[in-house]
Design a protein around this motif. Structure first.
Motif, PDB file in Angstrom:
ATOM      1  N   ILE A 258       0.878  -1.170   0.000  1.00  0.00           N
ATOM      2  CA  ILE A 258       0.000   0.000   0.000  1.00  0.00           C
ATOM      3  C   ILE A 258       0.914   1.217   0.000  1.00  0.00           C
ATOM      4  N   THR A 259       0.704   2.090  -0.973  1.00  0.00           N
ATOM      5  CA  THR A 259       1.430   3.352  -1.030  1.00  0.00           C
ATOM      6  C   THR A 259       0.385   4.440  -0.831  1.00  0.00           C
ATOM      7  N   GLY A 260       0.276   4.906   0.392  1.00  0.00           N
ATOM      8  CA  GLY A 260      -0.750   5.874   0.758  1.00  0.00           C
ATOM      9  C   GLY A 260      -1.030   5.771   2.240  1.00  0.00           C
ATOM     10  N   GLU A 261      -1.922   6.605   2.702  1.00  0.00           N
ATOM     11  CA  GLU A 261      -2.291   6.619   4.115  1.00  0.00           C
ATOM     12  C   GLU A 261      -3.282   5.495   4.401  1.00  0.00           C
ATOM     13  N   VAL A 262      -3.149   4.874   5.577  1.00  0.00           N
ATOM     14  CA  VAL A 262      -4.055   3.800   6.002  1.00  0.00           C
ATOM     15  C   VAL A 262      -4.732   4.237   7.291  1.00  0.00           C
ATOM     16  N   ARG A 263      -6.076   4.225   7.300  1.00  0.00           N
ATOM     17  CA  ARG A 263      -6.869   4.574   8.483  1.00  0.00           C
ATOM     18  C   ARG A 263      -7.912   3.486   8.695  1.00  0.00           C
ATOM     19  N   VAL A 264      -7.564   2.512   9.544  1.00  0.00           N
ATOM     20  CA  VAL A 264      -8.412   1.338   9.784  1.00  0.00           C
ATOM     21  C   VAL A 264      -8.308   0.967  11.265  1.00  0.00           C
ATOM     22  N   PRO A 265      -9.414   0.597  11.919  1.00  0.00           N
ATOM     23  CA  PRO A 265      -9.351   0.259  13.346  1.00  0.00           C
ATOM     24  C   PRO A 265      -8.420  -0.911  13.687  1.00  0.00           C
ATOM     25  N   TYR A 266      -8.501  -1.993  12.929  1.00  0.00           N
ATOM     26  CA  TYR A 266      -7.677  -3.178  13.180  1.00  0.00           C
ATOM     27  C   TYR A 266      -6.845  -3.463  11.926  1.00  0.00           C
ATOM     28  N   ILE A 267      -5.521  -3.590  12.123  1.00  0.00           N
ATOM     29  CA  ILE A 267      -4.626  -3.771  10.977  1.00  0.00           C
ATOM     30  C   ILE A 267      -3.614  -4.864  11.286  1.00  0.00           C
ATOM     31  N   GLN A 268      -3.394  -5.742  10.308  1.00  0.00           N
ATOM     32  CA  GLN A 268      -2.301  -6.704  10.378  1.00  0.00           C
ATOM     33  C   GLN A 268      -1.474  -6.530   9.111  1.00  0.00           C
ATOM     34  N   ILE A 269      -0.167  -6.250   9.294  1.00  0.00           N
ATOM     35  CA  ILE A 269       0.707  -6.002   8.154  1.00  0.00           C
ATOM     36  C   ILE A 269       1.761  -7.094   8.060  1.00  0.00           C
ATOM     37  N   LYS A 270       1.778  -7.747   6.898  1.00  0.00           N
ATOM     38  CA  LYS A 270       2.839  -8.700   6.579  1.00  0.00           C
ATOM     39  C   LYS A 270       3.631  -8.201   5.369  1.00  0.00           C
ATOM     40  N   GLY A 271       3.055  -7.259   4.622  1.00  0.00           N
ATOM     41  CA  GLY A 271       3.662  -6.720   3.406  1.00  0.00           C
ATOM     42  C   GLY A 271       4.331  -5.386   3.659  1.00  0.00           C
ATOM     43  N   LYS A 272       4.166  -4.447   2.713  1.00  0.00           N
ATOM     44  CA  LYS A 272       4.842  -3.155   2.790  1.00  0.00           C
ATOM     45  C   LYS A 272       3.841  -2.009   2.709  1.00  0.00           C
ATOM     46  N   VAL A 273       3.984  -1.051   3.620  1.00  0.00           N
ATOM     47  CA  VAL A 273       3.186   0.173   3.595  1.00  0.00           C
ATOM     48  C   VAL A 273       4.138   1.346   3.531  1.00  0.00           C
ATOM     49  N   THR A 274       3.899   2.228   2.561  1.00  0.00           N
ATOM     50  CA  THR A 274       4.641   3.475   2.466  1.00  0.00           C
ATOM     51  C   THR A 274       3.636   4.600   2.673  1.00  0.00           C
TER      52      THR A 274
ATOM     53  N   ASP B 210       1.665   7.033   6.271  1.00  0.00           N
ATOM     54  CA  ASP B 210       1.282   6.991   7.676  1.00  0.00           C
ATOM     55  C   ASP B 210       0.136   6.013   7.892  1.00  0.00           C
ATOM     56  N   VAL B 211       0.160   5.372   9.068  1.00  0.00           N
ATOM     57  CA  VAL B 211      -0.826   4.354   9.413  1.00  0.00           C
ATOM     58  C   VAL B 211      -1.517   4.772  10.716  1.00  0.00           C
ATOM     59  N   TYR B 212      -2.851   4.710  10.720  1.00  0.00           N
ATOM     60  CA  TYR B 212      -3.656   5.053  11.892  1.00  0.00           C
ATOM     61  C   TYR B 212      -4.522   3.848  12.240  1.00  0.00           C
ATOM     62  N   ALA B 213      -4.274   3.264  13.423  1.00  0.00           N
ATOM     63  CA  ALA B 213      -5.064   2.131  13.906  1.00  0.00           C
ATOM     64  C   ALA B 213      -5.699   2.542  15.228  1.00  0.00           C
ATOM     65  N   THR B 214      -7.010   2.788  15.229  1.00  0.00           N
ATOM     66  CA  THR B 214      -7.659   3.266  16.447  1.00  0.00           C
ATOM     67  C   THR B 214      -7.787   2.175  17.497  1.00  0.00           C
ATOM     68  N   ASN B 215      -7.671   0.916  17.116  1.00  0.00           N
ATOM     69  CA  ASN B 215      -7.766  -0.163  18.095  1.00  0.00           C
ATOM     70  C   ASN B 215      -6.467  -0.944  18.215  1.00  0.00           C
ATOM     71  N   ARG B 216      -6.072  -1.667  17.173  1.00  0.00           N
ATOM     72  CA  ARG B 216      -4.906  -2.541  17.292  1.00  0.00           C
ATOM     73  C   ARG B 216      -4.208  -2.690  15.950  1.00  0.00           C
TER      74      ARG B 216
ATOM     75  N   HIS C 247       0.314   5.507  14.155  1.00  0.00           N
ATOM     76  CA  HIS C 247      -0.512   6.020  15.243  1.00  0.00           C
ATOM     77  C   HIS C 247      -1.358   4.837  15.711  1.00  0.00           C
ATOM     78  N   TYR C 248      -1.305   4.530  17.015  1.00  0.00           N
ATOM     79  CA  TYR C 248      -1.932   3.293  17.469  1.00  0.00           C
ATOM     80  C   TYR C 248      -2.515   3.423  18.872  1.00  0.00           C
ATOM     81  N   GLU C 249      -3.438   2.529  19.184  1.00  0.00           N
ATOM     82  CA  GLU C 249      -3.960   2.341  20.539  1.00  0.00           C
ATOM     83  C   GLU C 249      -3.207   1.176  21.185  1.00  0.00           C
ATOM     84  N   GLU C 250      -3.151   0.038  20.475  1.00  0.00           N
ATOM     85  CA  GLU C 250      -2.372  -1.134  20.901  1.00  0.00           C
ATOM     86  C   GLU C 250      -1.516  -1.568  19.727  1.00  0.00           C
ATOM     87  N   ILE C 251      -0.288  -2.036  20.019  1.00  0.00           N
ATOM     88  CA  ILE C 251       0.603  -2.442  18.935  1.00  0.00           C
ATOM     89  C   ILE C 251       1.310  -3.743  19.285  1.00  0.00           C
TER      90      ILE C 251
END
Length: 131
Positions: free
Chosen positions: A67-83, A85-91, A105-109
């Motif tokens: 993913i090349t762009g901003e990510v705004r999702v409550p629950y996120i699992q990353i195994k690949g590549k993100v370029t 900012d990432v916002y996870a309101t939960n985990r 940006h995270y609540e739990e990591i």
């Protein structure tokens, strides 16, 4: 001999589990993507990925996906590549071999050994204190 016991409670009818939306390995999406529910990404996204932050929306980014762009999702699992900012309101869970180039940006990591991060880890609690 008579035995008295608890009556069995009727079983609850549960909703069928929603099948995940999938972006397959041979798919390249250019543009923003918004979703709800569960999204499994195996391909490449060039744009922002957004889900309602007060929902249980979940993003699964698989090992060869990007993913090349901003990510705004409550629950996120990353195994690949993100370029971006990432916002996870939960985990957020960043697995071994994953690459994130951007602030998280995270609540739990959960950050596995072998994950690569080039950016800052920013707790939502830290943001609340500085606001």
């Amino acid at each position: 001999m008579l035995m008295f016991g608890k009556k069995n409670k009727p079983t609850e009818i549960t909703k069928p589990r929603r099948i995940a939306s999938q972006l397959e390995p041979d798919v390249e999406l250019v543009g923003d993507l918004s979703f709800s529910g569960l999204l499994q990404v195996k391909g490449n996204i060039y744009g922002n990925v957004i889900a309602p932050m007060d929902s249980d929306a979940t993003l699964l980014l698989e090992a060869d996906a990007t993913i090349t762009g901003e990510v705004r999702v409550p629950y996120i699992q990353i195994k690949g590549k993100v370029t971006g900012d990432v916002y996870a309101t939960n985990r957020i869970s960043i697995k071994a071999g994953a690459i994130v180039i951007g602030n998280i940006h995270y609540e739990e990591i959960e950050l596995d050994q072998g994950a690569h991060l080039a950016g800052r880890l920013i707790s939502s609690k830290e943001e609340a204190i500085t606001d």
